[in-house]
Design a protein around this motif. Structure first.
Motif, PDB file in Angstrom:
ATOM      1  N   PRO A   1       0.825  -1.216   0.000  1.00  0.00           N
ATOM      2  CA  PRO A   1       0.000   0.000   0.000  1.00  0.00           C
ATOM      3  C   PRO A   1       0.858   1.265   0.000  1.00  0.00           C
ATOM      4  CG  PRO A   1      -0.827  -1.574   1.593  1.00  0.00           C
ATOM      5  CD  PRO A   1       0.493  -2.101   1.119  1.00  0.00           C
ATOM      6  N   ASP A   2       0.295   2.323  -0.498  1.00  0.00           N
ATOM      7  CA  ASP A   2       0.972   3.606  -0.528  1.00  0.00           C
ATOM      8  C   ASP A   2       1.397   4.012   0.880  1.00  0.00           C
ATOM      9  OD1 ASP A   2       1.338   6.221  -2.293  1.00  0.00           O
ATOM     10  OD2 ASP A   2       0.585   6.817  -0.321  1.00  0.00           O
ATOM     11  N   ARG A   3       2.588   4.568   0.987  1.00  0.00           N
ATOM     12  CA  ARG A   3       3.120   4.949   2.299  1.00  0.00           C
ATOM     13  C   ARG A   3       2.223   5.959   3.002  1.00  0.00           C
ATOM     14  NH1 ARG A   3       9.264   6.906   2.634  1.00  0.00           N
ATOM     15  NH2 ARG A   3       9.501   4.704   2.033  1.00  0.00           N
ATOM     16  N   GLN A   4       1.642   6.865   2.240  1.00  0.00           N
ATOM     17  CA  GLN A   4       0.762   7.861   2.849  1.00  0.00           C
ATOM     18  C   GLN A   4      -0.468   7.209   3.478  1.00  0.00           C
ATOM     19  OE1 GLN A   4      -0.039  10.671  -0.300  1.00  0.00           O
ATOM     20  NE2 GLN A   4       1.710  11.958   0.264  1.00  0.00           N
ATOM     21  N   LEU A   5      -0.939   6.120   2.879  1.00  0.00           N
ATOM     22  CA  LEU A   5      -2.085   5.400   3.444  1.00  0.00           C
ATOM     23  C   LEU A   5      -1.719   4.790   4.786  1.00  0.00           C
ATOM     24  CD1 LEU A   5      -5.033   4.607   2.688  1.00  0.00           C
ATOM     25  CD2 LEU A   5      -4.095   2.457   1.816  1.00  0.00           C
ATOM     26  N   LEU A   6      -0.547   4.184   4.861  1.00  0.00           N
ATOM     27  CA  LEU A   6      -0.113   3.579   6.116  1.00  0.00           C
ATOM     28  C   LEU A   6       0.160   4.652   7.177  1.00  0.00           C
ATOM     29  CD1 LEU A   6       2.242   0.766   4.760  1.00  0.00           C
ATOM     30  CD2 LEU A   6      -0.132   0.573   5.519  1.00  0.00           C
ATOM     31  N   GLU A   7       0.670   5.801   6.755  1.00  0.00           N
ATOM     32  CA  GLU A   7       0.886   6.892   7.704  1.00  0.00           C
ATOM     33  C   GLU A   7      -0.445   7.422   8.221  1.00  0.00           C
ATOM     34  OE1 GLU A   7       3.218   9.682   5.522  1.00  0.00           O
ATOM     35  OE2 GLU A   7       5.111   8.595   5.839  1.00  0.00           O
ATOM     36  N   ALA A   8      -1.442   7.490   7.350  1.00  0.00           N
ATOM     37  CA  ALA A   8      -2.769   7.939   7.776  1.00  0.00           C
ATOM     38  C   ALA A   8      -3.400   6.947   8.740  1.00  0.00           C
ATOM     39  CB  ALA A   8      -3.665   8.126   6.553  1.00  0.00           C
ATOM     40  N   LEU A   9      -3.099   5.669   8.545  1.00  0.00           N
ATOM     41  CA  LEU A   9      -3.613   4.646   9.453  1.00  0.00           C
ATOM     42  C   LEU A   9      -3.073   4.868  10.858  1.00  0.00           C
ATOM     43  CD1 LEU A   9      -5.259   1.970   9.612  1.00  0.00           C
ATOM     44  CD2 LEU A   9      -3.104   0.764   9.210  1.00  0.00           C
ATOM     45  N   SER A  10      -1.803   5.206  10.959  1.00  0.00           N
ATOM     46  CA  SER A  10      -1.179   5.418  12.271  1.00  0.00           C
ATOM     47  C   SER A  10      -1.589   6.734  12.909  1.00  0.00           C
ATOM     48  CB  SER A  10       0.352   5.373  12.133  1.00  0.00           C
ATOM     49  OG  SER A  10       0.775   4.110  11.668  1.00  0.00           O
ATOM     50  N   SER A  11      -1.750   7.767  12.091  1.00  0.00           N
ATOM     51  CA  SER A  11      -2.004   9.091  12.657  1.00  0.00           C
ATOM     52  C   SER A  11      -3.483   9.395  12.858  1.00  0.00           C
ATOM     53  CB  SER A  11      -1.387  10.158  11.750  1.00  0.00           C
ATOM     54  OG  SER A  11      -1.974  10.116  10.451  1.00  0.00           O
ATOM     55  N   GLY A  12      -4.339   8.962  11.917  1.00  0.00           N
ATOM     56  CA  GLY A  12      -5.738   9.338  11.983  1.00  0.00           C
ATOM     57  C   GLY A  12      -6.707   8.232  12.303  1.00  0.00           C
ATOM     58  N   PHE A  13      -6.189   7.004  12.349  1.00  0.00           N
ATOM     59  CA  PHE A  13      -7.066   5.855  12.590  1.00  0.00           C
ATOM     60  C   PHE A  13      -6.299   4.833  13.432  1.00  0.00           C
ATOM     61  CE2 PHE A  13     -10.140   2.633  10.563  1.00  0.00           C
ATOM     62  CZ  PHE A  13     -11.243   3.153  11.218  1.00  0.00           C
ATOM     63  N   ALA A  14      -5.678   5.345  14.474  1.00  0.00           N
ATOM     64  CA  ALA A  14      -4.759   4.540  15.274  1.00  0.00           C
ATOM     65  C   ALA A  14      -5.498   3.469  16.073  1.00  0.00           C
ATOM     66  CB  ALA A  14      -3.974   5.438  16.229  1.00  0.00           C
ATOM     67  N   GLU A  15      -4.787   2.387  16.335  1.00  0.00           N
ATOM     68  CA  GLU A  15      -5.368   1.298  17.115  1.00  0.00           C
ATOM     69  C   GLU A  15      -5.396   1.655  18.603  1.00  0.00           C
ATOM     70  OE1 GLU A  15      -3.909  -3.004  18.579  1.00  0.00           O
ATOM     71  OE2 GLU A  15      -4.208  -2.887  16.402  1.00  0.00           O
ATOM     72  N   ARG A  16      -6.494   1.291  19.228  1.00  0.00           N
ATOM     73  CA  ARG A  16      -6.650   1.407  20.674  1.00  0.00           C
ATOM     74  C   ARG A  16      -7.172   0.076  21.189  1.00  0.00           C
ATOM     75  NH1 ARG A  16      -8.137   6.210  18.246  1.00  0.00           N
ATOM     76  NH2 ARG A  16      -7.398   8.136  19.225  1.00  0.00           N
ATOM     77  N   GLN A  17      -7.144  -0.101  22.496  1.00  0.00           N
ATOM     78  CA  GLN A  17      -7.669  -1.321  23.086  1.00  0.00           C
ATOM     79  C   GLN A  17      -8.498  -0.976  24.311  1.00  0.00           C
ATOM     80  OE1 GLN A  17      -4.949  -4.598  23.670  1.00  0.00           O
ATOM     81  NE2 GLN A  17      -3.735  -4.066  21.872  1.00  0.00           N
ATOM     82  N   VAL A  18      -9.496  -1.807  24.557  1.00  0.00           N
ATOM     83  CA  VAL A  18     -10.345  -1.632  25.722  1.00  0.00           C
ATOM     84  C   VAL A  18     -10.580  -3.004  26.339  1.00  0.00           C
ATOM     85  CG1 VAL A  18     -12.519  -1.848  24.434  1.00  0.00           C
ATOM     86  CG2 VAL A  18     -12.465  -0.539  26.557  1.00  0.00           C
ATOM     87  N   THR A  19     -10.703  -3.039  27.664  1.00  0.00           N
ATOM     88  CA  THR A  19     -10.970  -4.286  28.372  1.00  0.00           C
ATOM     89  C   THR A  19     -12.453  -4.381  28.679  1.00  0.00           C
ATOM     90  OG1 THR A  19      -8.776  -4.206  29.382  1.00  0.00           O
ATOM     91  CG2 THR A  19     -10.394  -5.676  30.392  1.00  0.00           C
ATOM     92  N   VAL A  20     -13.048  -5.514  28.363  1.00  0.00           N
ATOM     93  CA  VAL A  20     -14.469  -5.725  28.608  1.00  0.00           C
ATOM     94  C   VAL A  20     -14.642  -6.664  29.791  1.00  0.00           C
ATOM     95  CG1 VAL A  20     -14.978  -5.334  26.186  1.00  0.00           C
ATOM     96  CG2 VAL A  20     -14.644  -7.672  26.990  1.00  0.00           C
ATOM     97  N   ASP A  21     -15.897  -6.853  30.197  1.00  0.00           N
ATOM     98  CA  ASP A  21     -16.183  -7.748  31.315  1.00  0.00           C
ATOM     99  C   ASP A  21     -15.552  -9.111  31.075  1.00  0.00           C
ATOM    100  OD1 ASP A  21     -17.631  -5.765  32.487  1.00  0.00           O
ATOM    101  OD2 ASP A  21     -19.597  -6.529  31.883  1.00  0.00           O
ATOM    102  N   GLY A  22     -14.918  -9.644  32.116  1.00  0.00           N
ATOM    103  CA  GLY A  22     -14.253 -10.932  31.988  1.00  0.00           C
ATOM    104  C   GLY A  22     -12.790 -10.809  31.633  1.00  0.00           C
ATOM    105  N   GLY A  23     -12.332  -9.602  31.322  1.00  0.00           N
ATOM    106  CA  GLY A  23     -10.914  -9.372  31.075  1.00  0.00           C
ATOM    107  C   GLY A  23     -10.479  -9.481  29.628  1.00  0.00           C
TER     108      GLY A  23
END
Length: 294
Positions: A12-34
């Motif tokens: 993929p285009d480098r700008q697409l991967l940079e946009a993934l990191s800057s504008g659509f970054a991964e986060r995580q959340v813990t739900v019931d049960g861990g």
């Protein structure tokens, strides 16, 4: 190139991967049960749009479409259980309702009330299961390129065949092999090189065990059992790429007719409509929002 060396495809285009990191970054959340749920989020205000990917994809795949929505909405795309960094489900053969329960946990943990849930392919089956039992219903539901499942009575032979084919391909080709052949199945012949590389890049990140769980759900569950229990007051729409050979316009149209739901076709799009025709799909998603939120 050596005879048995796998082909090298463009990344993929480098700008697409940079946009993934800057504008659509991964986060995580813990739900019931861990359990952990990984998700990507874009936009900070406006109505909440929740995006559910299909069996051969992940949260990142929504970037081209989500980036067009983020100026007007808070966009949340999850990695389903067993995908990316999301904890797999405990069940070896889960149902769509098991995925829906994990989705409910994520939305509760994020304190999000969705204005719209968009489910693509197997994600449409998960979305239907969610609205059949949700504590916090979305205002609207949009199902794209709907995987209807093979768990209904009379489909046993078809379910067994689909499971055998998919698992044999995984065992024979591996994730990388599946990714290399993915665009031919998921995109139309009109798709450009960028869409093809994006499909491959996302498929290369599949977790084999999570994929196996999803195959079991696809072959063991049926969307009708959930759509028949959705609240009658919940506005629901179905859409499909006009060149979709996986969940065809005919199959999606038959489902729409069975439940008296409106159907839209996305021109010049194959199965992965939100990748191949991101702008048209984003317009469709915006049109599905409640009028007060659009």
């Amino acid at each position: 190139m050596k005879q048995n060396q796998p082909p090298i495809f463009p990344q993929p285009d480098r700008q697409l991967l940079e946009a993934l990191s800057s504008g659509f970054a991964e986060r995580q959340v813990t739900v019931d049960g861990g359990a952990q749920v990984a998700y990507r989020s874009g936009g900070t205000s406006g109505p909440a749009i929740v995006l559910l990917h299909g069996i051969s994809s992940g949260a990142a795949s929504w970037l081209p479409c989500a980036s067009l929505l983020a100026a007007q909405a808070r966009v949340i795309a999850w990695d389903a259980p067993g995908y990316g960094n999301s904890t797999p489900l405990a069940q070896q053969r889960p149902l769509a309702s098991d995925y829906a329960q994990r989705l409910d946990g994520m939305l509760q943990a994020l304190a999000v009330q969705p204005a719209l849930i968009v489910g693509h392919s197997l994600g449409a089956l998960m979305a239907a299961a969610y609205v059949a039992n949700a504590r916090n219903l979305p205002a609207r539901l949009l199902l794209l390129s709907v995987a209807q499942g093979y768990g209904a009575a009379g489909k046993e032979a078809q379910a067994q065949q689909v499971a055998q084919q998919r698992l044999a391909a995984l065992d024979t080709l591996g994730v990388q092999g599946l990714a290399q052949r993915g665009p031919a199945r998921l995109l139309s012949e009109l798709a450009d090189a960028g869409a093809q590389s994006w499909v491959r890049w996302n498929m290369q990140r599949l977790n084999p065990d999570g994929y196996r769980q999803a195959v079991a759900m696809l072959c063991g569950d049926d969307i009708d059992r959930y759509l028949s229990r959705r609240p009658p007051s919940l506005p629901t729409r179905i859409a499909c790429g006009s060149h979709d050979v996986v969940t065809t316009p005919l199959a999606c149209g038959t489902l729409a007719e069975r439940f008296d739901l409106p159907l839209a076709l996305i021109p010049d799009a194959g199965h992965a409509c939100y990748i191949e025709q991101a702008a048209a799909t984003a317009r469709l998603i915006r049109s599905a929002l409640p009028e007060t939120a659009a």
